[in-house]
Design a protein around this motif. Structure first.
Motif, mmCIF file in Angstrom:
data_model
loop_
_atom_site.group_PDB
_atom_site.id
_atom_site.type_symbol
_atom_site.label_atom_id
_atom_site.label_comp_id
_atom_site.label_asym_id
_atom_site.label_seq_id
_atom_site.Cartn_x
_atom_site.Cartn_y
_atom_site.Cartn_z
ATOM 1 N N TRP A 1 0.897 -1.273 0.038
ATOM 2 C CA TRP A 1 0.059 -0.044 0.026
ATOM 3 C C TRP A 1 0.671 1.139 -0.102
ATOM 4 C CZ3 TRP A 1 -4.770 -0.238 -1.163
ATOM 5 C CH2 TRP A 1 -5.499 -1.696 -1.126
ATOM 6 N N ALA A 2 2.211 1.160 0.574
ATOM 7 C CA ALA A 2 2.850 2.305 0.371
ATOM 8 C C ALA A 2 3.369 2.560 -0.970
ATOM 9 C CB ALA A 2 4.226 2.091 1.384
ATOM 10 N N VAL A 3 3.693 1.561 -1.798
ATOM 11 C CA VAL A 3 3.948 1.635 -3.108
ATOM 12 C C VAL A 3 2.926 2.165 -3.872
ATOM 13 C CG1 VAL A 3 4.480 0.466 -5.251
ATOM 14 C CG2 VAL A 3 5.795 -0.121 -2.976
ATOM 15 N N TYR A 4 1.565 1.981 -3.582
ATOM 16 C CA TYR A 4 0.557 2.286 -4.190
ATOM 17 C C TYR A 4 0.264 3.764 -3.932
ATOM 18 C CZ TYR A 4 -4.259 3.748 -4.827
ATOM 19 O OH TYR A 4 -5.758 4.326 -5.227
ATOM 20 N N GLY A 5 0.461 4.234 -2.841
ATOM 21 C CA GLY A 5 0.104 5.517 -2.479
ATOM 22 C C GLY A 5 1.279 6.538 -2.823
ATOM 23 N N SER A 6 2.584 6.028 -2.776
ATOM 24 C CA SER A 6 3.497 7.031 -3.233
ATOM 25 C C SER A 6 3.552 7.095 -4.851
ATOM 26 C CB SER A 6 4.805 6.206 -2.729
ATOM 27 O OG SER A 6 5.066 5.062 -3.318
ATOM 28 N N TRP B 1 -6.611 1.016 1.802
ATOM 29 C CA TRP B 1 -6.967 2.001 0.991
ATOM 30 C C TRP B 1 -7.128 3.523 1.473
ATOM 31 C CZ3 TRP B 1 -10.496 5.225 -0.764
ATOM 32 C CH2 TRP B 1 -10.410 5.683 -2.072
ATOM 33 N N SER B 2 -7.908 3.547 2.373
ATOM 34 C CA SER B 2 -8.386 4.944 2.793
ATOM 35 C C SER B 2 -6.949 5.621 3.321
ATOM 36 C CB SER B 2 -9.175 4.767 3.890
ATOM 37 O OG SER B 2 -10.399 4.010 3.199
ATOM 38 N N VAL B 3 -6.222 4.855 4.142
ATOM 39 C CA VAL B 3 -5.330 5.472 4.915
ATOM 40 C C VAL B 3 -4.082 5.906 3.653
ATOM 41 C CG1 VAL B 3 -2.949 4.854 6.055
ATOM 42 C CG2 VAL B 3 -5.090 4.196 6.713
#
Length: 509
Positions: A181-186, A222-224
């Protein structure tokens, strides 16, 4: 019959289960990645120079990327803050590979190529290898994708980042690993920092997860990630809102027809039973990213016009996924596969003419190279030069040689030293006074320019109207160049009234 006699008969009736007939495995994963990549690079390199011409927005990239990073930052305080990260990236690329025309456009070609591979992998994961290959090959053939793959602007990079953020989303849904999720967000945050409207893809992703009814831990993760993207984008959005005047040229939806056509085609394709692999269905992923970003821009345009097709270039991810999966579905229906491939061949034939047209200077709204060349051709050394309005100075700024022999009558401070795009102009009265010192003035006006409202531009037009007469006008793609002479000058040099003839413009690369 004894038990011993019956035993062999029983044994013969128990046979190993017959395995179900396997479908053909389809193309390997490497092919799904490499084939779209190769096709996109080939299409991107085809006619990439567009007869050595550059249009106005690319000219802005070219100029700003040649400034140092501190100048880019100071310029962004006045205008184009939303593109400042892209200009900084291009500045570094120019420093490594030289600041020529190919260097300006090749990053977009490579970005779209990477996006095509990402589209192929998305369809492979959600609908199988054949669908992946077809979707990856469809993506670079789309006219809008072909167009912006050859432009020195940020939209191709944004599209690539949104593609891979979408892939990161799909592979993260079955897992709770924070690093995914960190990869997705960045990745999404970087896309948004390159262009703010990439955040609309975030909305599409949220709708996909809600419709898919993913588990609460996934929705929470996902929300985070989404909250982190919005928080990271918020400062840029707040400060750039003060520069909203730079999109005042948008009078209504720009190239809306393409969006409507692909949206309708995509929704029709989504009615077929496309891939059902994994917790997210292909159609549930593709339709929101195809429809929602453009639809939200259209709704916003009811208050302030903002819809421009290139702002949501990444929506083509959705139509490519749907078309690839749809072709795969009909291919598996043996009776209709022949007609599907006939339709595919017809569609490819129909794409030939638009593909050829996109690689000509006329495919863009203006031709800054031709405008500069016309100014140089029509002007004489020592003539005055005016831009109606002053912001149109960027149309001839890519090649200083085009205007070096002319005197810019309104310029008080040049664009570089003033950290602006078009420079700082003199007060209206001084402009009018300087104009009266010249017998010939070359005036540049962008096609479709709005009525002039600031005092400097009003002074230019009123002085021209009262003291000069138009001697000849040359129309080029995106502008008209008019030579004005003082009323007391009855004999301008012969030949200055000759119309502009098409020729290969020079570029400083």
């Amino acid at each position: 019959m004894s038990l011993d006699e019956r035993a062999p008969a029983v044994a013969t009736t128990v046979s190993p289960p017959v395995p179900a007939r396997r479908q053909s495995p389809g193309p390997a994963k490497a092919v799904v990645v490499i084939a779209p990549l190769a096709l996109t690079i080939a299409l991107g390199l085809w006619g990439i120079r567009r007869q050595n011409t550059m249009w106005g927005d690319e000219s802005v990239t070219y100029q700003l990327a040649h400034r140092d990073l501190s100048q880019i930052w100071h310029t962004a305080q006045h205008i184009d803050l939303v593109h400042s990260l892209y200009y900084a990236v291009m500045h570094q690329i120019f420093g490594l590979f030289g600041g020529g025309l190919l260097t300006l456009r090749l990053p977009s070609v490579l970005a779209i190529s990477v996006a095509a591979s990402g589209v192929g992998l998305l369809a492979l994961r959600l609908a199988g290898p054949r669908a992946g290959l077809l979707a990856g090959l469809v993506f670079p053939l789309l006219p809008q994708v072909q167009k912006y793959a050859q432009e020195g602007r940020s939209y191709a990079m944004v599209c690539a980042l949104v593609t891979w953020a979408t892939y990161a989303l799909v592979v993260s849904v079955p897992h709770r690993a924070r690093w995914r999720w960190a990869v997705y967000g960045s990745t999404m945050l970087l896309a948004c920092l390159l262009h703010e409207f990439a955040v609309l893809a975030l909305v599409a992703h949220g709708v996909t997860l809600v419709v898919s009814r993913v588990p609460r831990p996934v929705m929470r993760a996902w929300s985070v990630a989404a909250a982190g993207v919005v928080a990271g984008l918020l400062p840029l959005a707040i400060y750039s809102a003060g520069q909203s005047e730079q999109v005042s040229w948008i009078g209504g939806p720009v190239r809306l027809r393409y969006f409507l056509v692909v949206a309708v085609v995509g929704v029709v394709c989504a009615r077929a039973p496309l891939g059902v692999r994994g917790p997210v269905r292909l159609s549930v992923l593709a339709v929101p990213i195809l429809v929602l970003p453009g639809l939200l821009l259209l709704i916003t345009s009811l208050v302030k016009p903002l819809f421009v097709d290139r702002y949501v270039l990444y929506s083509n991810i959705g139509i490519a996924l749907l078309l690839g999966a749809c072709m795969d579905y009909f291919h598996r229906l043996q009776r209709s596969s022949r007609y599907v491939w006939i339709a595919v061949v017809a569609a490819l034939a129909a794409l030939v003419q638009p593909s050829l047209s996109l690689r000509t200077p006329q495919s863009r709204s203006d031709d800054a190279t031709a405008i500069g060349a016309t100014v140089r051709k029509e002007g004489r050394p020592g003539d005055g030069l005016l831009y109606l309005a002053g912001r149109h100075r960027i149309l001839t700024a890519a090649n200083p040689e085009d205007t070096r022999s002319l005197t810019d009558l309104a310029l008080a401070q040049d664009p570089v030293s003033s950290n602006t795009l078009a420079g700082v102009e003199l007060p209206a009265q001084e402009i009018a006074a300087r104009m009266l010192e010249f017998d010939r003035i070359v005036a540049v006006r962008a096609a479709g320019a709005h009525s002039l409202s600031n005092p400097q531009d009003e002074a230019k037009t009123s002085t021209l109207r009262r003291h000069f007469r138009a001697y000849g006008t040359t129309h080029v793609n995106g502008a008209r160049v008019t030579v004005y002479v003082r009323d007391h000058d009855p004999s301008p040099k012969a030949g200055t009234d000759q119309p502009y003839r098409h020729h290969r413009p020079r570029v400083p690369f």
